[in-house]
Every structure is written in C-alpha cells, then in structure tokens.
Design an enzyme around this catalytic site. Structure first.
Site, PDB file in Angstrom:
ATOM      1  CB  CYS A 184       5.055  22.489  -8.981  1.00 53.43           C
ATOM      2  SG  CYS A 184       3.697  22.126 -10.090  1.00 53.43           S
ATOM      3  CB  CYS A 219       3.477  19.646 -17.041  1.00 50.37           C
ATOM      4  SG  CYS A 219       3.359  19.086 -15.355  1.00 50.37           S
ATOM      5  CB  THR A 225      -1.167  20.990 -10.016  1.00 48.25           C
ATOM      6  OG1 THR A 225      -0.786  19.997  -9.076  1.00 48.25           O
ATOM      7  CG2 THR A 225       0.017  21.882 -10.323  1.00 48.25           C
ATOM      8  CD  GLU A 254      -0.622  21.252  -5.697  1.00 53.90           C
ATOM      9  OE1 GLU A 254      -0.223  21.870  -4.695  1.00 53.90           O
ATOM     10  OE2 GLU A 254       0.062  21.110  -6.725  1.00 53.90           O
ATOM     11  CG  HIS A 286       1.506  14.079 -15.293  1.00 57.18           C
ATOM     12  ND1 HIS A 286       1.696  15.363 -15.745  1.00 57.18           N
ATOM     13  CD2 HIS A 286       1.147  14.201 -13.982  1.00 57.18           C
ATOM     14  CE1 HIS A 286       1.462  16.208 -14.761  1.00 57.18           C
ATOM     15  NE2 HIS A 286       1.135  15.536 -13.679  1.00 57.18           N
ATOM     16  CE1 TYR A 326       4.618  14.748 -11.649  1.00 57.03           C
ATOM     17  CE2 TYR A 326       5.821  14.585  -9.590  1.00 57.03           C
ATOM     18  CZ  TYR A 326       4.692  14.942 -10.285  1.00 57.03           C
ATOM     19  OH  TYR A 326       3.638  15.513  -9.617  1.00 57.03           O
ATOM     20  CB  CYS A 333       9.452  19.492 -13.544  1.00 56.62           C
ATOM     21  SG  CYS A 333       8.482  18.207 -12.742  1.00 56.62           S
ATOM     22  CD  GLU A 349       4.876  18.425  -6.962  1.00 56.55           C
ATOM     23  OE1 GLU A 349       5.837  19.006  -6.435  1.00 56.55           O
ATOM     24  OE2 GLU A 349       4.547  18.608  -8.136  1.00 56.55           O
TER      25      GLU A 349
END
Ligand SMILES: Cc1cc2nc3c(=O)[nH]c(=O)nc-3n(C[C@H](O)[C@H](O)[C@H](O)COP(=O)(O)OP(=O)(O)OC[C@H]3O[C@@H](n4cnc5c(N)ncnc54)[C@H](O)[C@@H]3O)c2cc1C
Length: 479
Positions: free
Chosen positions: A98, A102, A189, A256, A291, A295, A298, A442
């Site tokens: 990650c 974003c 994050t 996180e 969002h 996913y 990424c 995640e």
C-alpha cells in the site's frame, strides 16, 4: 510538485505526536517501523516527476490550470478516472504494498462534490471554502490522511446511543472562530507520514446525530492530535535486518495508526460540513465508490509482484514447467485481471455530478472491491501452494552469517545448482510478506467490509428487470 525526497524532508518539519511501543517517537521519518511506509508514500511523488509515468501521475488542476500531482486531483473526465485506476496499478507494482495516498485523494474528490450539493440545498458556503483548501493542498502537494472509520463502539447502536459519546468523531464545542472536535479515527493508513487529515463522517446519520455530521481538515501536528501507531505481524523484523522483512524498502500495508482528536480546534475555513446529517450517507457512498475503484487497481499491481515472485520460486525450485504449476499461475493471473477489469470498467462507465466531478459507476466499483476481498486470499493460497512449506519454516537471515551453520543453511536451502540459497530465501520472504494475515485483512476490510459492498449490489441491481427477462424467456406468468 515535490519529489519523493522532498516529501520525506517535508515530514521532518512536522511536530506530529506519534506513539509506538509505549514511547513517543522522536522522528517518524527515521524510525525503522515507519520508514518503509514513508518510502512507499514517496513513490506517489516520484511517479509524478518521472517522465516515464508523468502522464498517469500528473494532472492539470481544474481550479488553477496548474500541473499537479494526480493524488490531489479531482477527476473531471472518464480519462481522469481511467488514469486514476492505471496509476494505482503502476504504484502497486513498484511498491508491492500500500502506498497510502489514495485515501486522502478520495476524501478530496468526495468533498468537492458534497460541499457543492450541501450549499445548493442549504445556502451555505462550504464549497468555496473547500476549493481554497484544495488549491492549497494541490499547490503544496500535500499528503492527506483520509479519516473516516470511527471506533464505533457497540455496532448495534447509532452514534448518539453509544455509552460514550466520543466513539464517533463529534463537535464538542462551537466557537466564534471555529469548532472543537473530539473522538478518534481508527486504522488510519499513512497517518503518521501525512501532512494533514481530512476527517469525514463514516456512516449515514439521523437527525439525533447532528453533532456527528462534521467534515473538516486539520494539520497532522495540530495541538490535540495524538497518534498511536499499530503493530503488525513480524514487525520487529524491521529493526533486526532486511531479508526477513520480505519487502524491506516498502513494508507491508500502509502503516496504520489510531488518530485521536483530543479537543482539537478547527477554524471555520477548514470546516466543510456541520450538522447537515442528510448528506452523510451521500458522502460515504461517493467516497467508498472512489475508494473501492482503487482496490481493483492497487491490489492487482501488488499481486503482479506476487505472481512474479511465485513464478520465480517455481523456476528456482525446478517446478516451473509442471502443468499444475503453470495452471495455478494462470489462475492467479486470471483472478488479478478480473480485479483490475472492475477498476477499469467502473471508470469507463462513469457519470458526471452537478459540480462537474466525474464519478465511477458504484455497482462496478463495489464489485471490484468485493472481488479484491475474495480473490486476494485465493491468489495468496495458490502462491503458498507453489512455494512450498519453507515459507513457514525459514531460518533467520542471521544464520547466513553464523559461522557454525551458515554453510549448512546455504547447502540445504539451495534447490537449483545455479541459484544461491539466499535468492530462494529472499523470494520466500517476499511471498511470506505478501501472503500473511495483514495484507489479507487489509483486502477484506480496507474500503469497507465485504458486506458493505454486498449491500450496494443488493440495492443497485434492478431485480424486477432480471425476473422479467427470465419470465419472458421461460414463458412463465408473473408471480
Ligand atoms: C489495513 C487497513 C487500512 C485501513 N485504512 C483506513 C483509512 O485510511 N481510513 C479509514 O477511515 N479507514 C481505514 N480502514 C478502516 C476500514 O474502512 C474498516 O476496517 C472497515 O470499514 C470495517 O470497519 P471495522 O474494522 O470497524 O469493522 P466492523 O465494522 O466492526 O466489521 C466487522 C464485521 O462486523 C460486521 N458488522 C459491522 N457492523 C455491523 C452491524 N451493525 N450489524 C451487523 N454486522 C455488522 C461487518 O460486516 C463485518 O463482517 C482501514 C482498515 C484496514 C484493515
């Protein structure tokens, strides 16, 4: 626009309060538990200044006409959304994990349209305020943490029904010059290496929850902002060496933190919603659509790395030509391309909001994220199958320098004659890093638990149409 190293240096100027392992950290940039995440976020800066990727990672601000980093851009066209998805995959391939930026990007995009819509209904002036904030964020190329998930206490209760009113971020005081907020956001994050936080309500709210319908921005080092950095599986390897980390440069997931707002003052120019409860649900729906689009991008980029590591380990171990191995690698690739297809599809099937922001198709975006939650673990299962049991039993990298056993470790971990054992161990550690609990959790819960995506699918699908289609072909009577 900043380069990656300028971004890293910019963090040194912050007085962010971060606690880890019982202590306040003197420096977030140099701490071994945090540095890999800083490096991963820095990739979002380097991409925009790298001519090879500039077209994807750069954009033109619709407010100023100036070139900006796409991670601060509000998409206006289909092309913008497609580039957003593609940029995710590229950054995911470079980092193998990650890169964090974003969440703040999606918070910016969402607030741009929601402030516009709130103003139209209530005659407020949030949108102009927000645009000024956006221009400053773009011009200074700031990294924003996107803070949505509240601690939530008892999940069966609304915010105002909780035994403790602070379990959702709320307005604790209204002052002449601004508001004071109290509460916390969880699992944040990239929080410890962000310049600022954009705080949004995390769920639809009712009239009794007015004090919880608050959106605002604060500097990461504002007085009263306290962060507690989370532990991860095997995190002590970060200060023990490099090989055992698997991905020593960029870490695993986003680093996180629990972000506490202990009576934090927010001036009016940074308040973007205050009490307009009926817009909280819209805000969450739009944010999660953007969002969930990410996913599919990424994580497919991350899994490209895992596919590569798995193919390489099969080469090293002499199994690459076996039919079942090739079949499993193809299965992995198919699942990854399915995830990515969703990210592209929801971008192509976009529409335009009243303020001109382009928005992804929610059904396709939610399907992309649902596929990610389901397929990421499946791809990791296949990787572990091909790699073999040594993933769970490898010795420490220190044994490679232990005179008594180093020779034996190198001898017995070597597979093919022309590949040193250390290469095999390095690939094994990378696969271990990418297939462990942390990235799987995640993919499950980041951007919302799978049930949240199912709810959107259930609500969006035209069930009557589908029944009619079948009834016409089957020539049945309507129920
Ligand atoms: C690695 C990682 C990074 C993240 N990054 C960010 C970030 O940057 N910013 C941010 O804001 N958030 C972030 N999140 C938070 C993420 O959005 C949440 O984890 C997610 O929304 C689920 O919330 P939760 O963890 O509180 O789980 P819960 O909401 O407690 O869900 C657990 C289970 O309970 C179910 N459930 C929940 N409520 C109910 C109910 N009322 N009735 C019945 N079932 C229920 C869910 O469907 C799920 O199966 C991140 C999470 C992870 C794991």
């Amino acid at each position: 626009m900043m380069t990656g190293s300028q971004y890293v240096e910019s963090l040194r100027a912050l007085k962010t309060e971060v606690h880890f392992m019982g202590e306040r950290l003197a420096s977030v940039v140099d701490h071994p538990a945090i540095r890999p995440h800083v490096n991963a976020a820095a990739v979002t800066y380097d991409l925009a200044t790298d001519p090879a990727h500039g077209d994807l990672a750069c954009a033109t601000s619709h407010l100023t006409g100036r070139p900006i980093n796409r991670w601060t851009h509000v998409p206006r066209t289909r092309d913008d959304l497609v580039k957003k998805a593609k940029m995710m995959r590229v950054a995911g391939r470079i980092t193998g994990t990650c890169f964090q930026r974003c969440v703040g990007m999606d918070a910016l995009i969402t607030l741009h349209s929601v402030t516009h819509d709130v103003d139209r209904k209530h005659g407020t002036t949030y949108h102009e305020r927000f645009k000024q904030f956006l221009v400053e964020t773009q011009d200074r190329d700031l990294m924003s943490g996107g803070a949505m998930t509240d601690p939530k206490g008892d999940r069966s209760k609304r915010p105002h029904e909780q035994h403790d009113p602070d379990l959702f971020v709320r307005v604790a005081e209204r002052r002449e010059d601004g508001i004071v907020v109290r509460g916390a956001k969880m699992h944040q994050t990239g929080a410890v290496n962000s310049h600022q936080f954009i705080v949004l309500p995390g769920q639809a709210l009712g009239p009794e929850d007015r004090d919880y319908a608050v959106a605002f921005a604060v500097p990461a080092d504002a007085p009263g902002v306290i962060q507690v950095f989370g532990r991860q599986v095997n995190d002590s390897r970060k200060w023990e060496g490099t090989i055992d980390q698997g991905n020593a440069t960029y870490g695993v997931v986003g680093g996180e933190a629990l972000v506490i707002f202990d009576d934090v003052f927010v001036p009016w120019e940074r308040v973007f919603m205050l009490g307009e409860v009926e817009f909280a649900g819209t805000l969450v729906e739009r944010f999660t659509s953007y969002h969930r689009q990410n996913y599919g991008g990424c994580k497919s980029g991350n899994l490209d790395v895992l596919i590569g590591a798995t193919a390489a380990i099969a080469d090293v171990q002499g199994t690459a030509k076996a039919a079942h191995v090739r079949d499993k690698l193809a299965e992995m690739a198919h699942l990854v391309e399915t995830m990515y297809s969703g990210a592209l599809a929801c971008s192509h099937e976009c529409s335009s909001l009243a303020c001109g922001t382009a928005i992804v198709d929610p059904l396709l975006a939610n399907s992309a994220k649902f596929n990610t939650a389901r397929y990421y673990p499946e791809v990791t299962r296949l990787a572990q199958d091909i790699a073999g049991g040594f993933l769970a039993t490898m010795p420490s990298e220190r044994e490679l320098a232990n005179p008594r056993v180093a020779g034996f470790v190198r001898k017995y971990y070597q597979t093919r004659a022309d590949v040193p054992a250390e290469d095999r161990l390095r690939l094994g550690r990378l696969i271990e890093n990418m297939t462990g609990a942390t990235p799987i959790v995640e993919c499950m819960h980041g951007a919302g638990s799978p049930q949240a995506q199912k709810v959107v699918v259930q609500r969006t699908i035209d069930w009557a149409l589908r029944r009619t289609l079948a009834q016409r072909i089957a020539s049945t009577s309507k129920p």
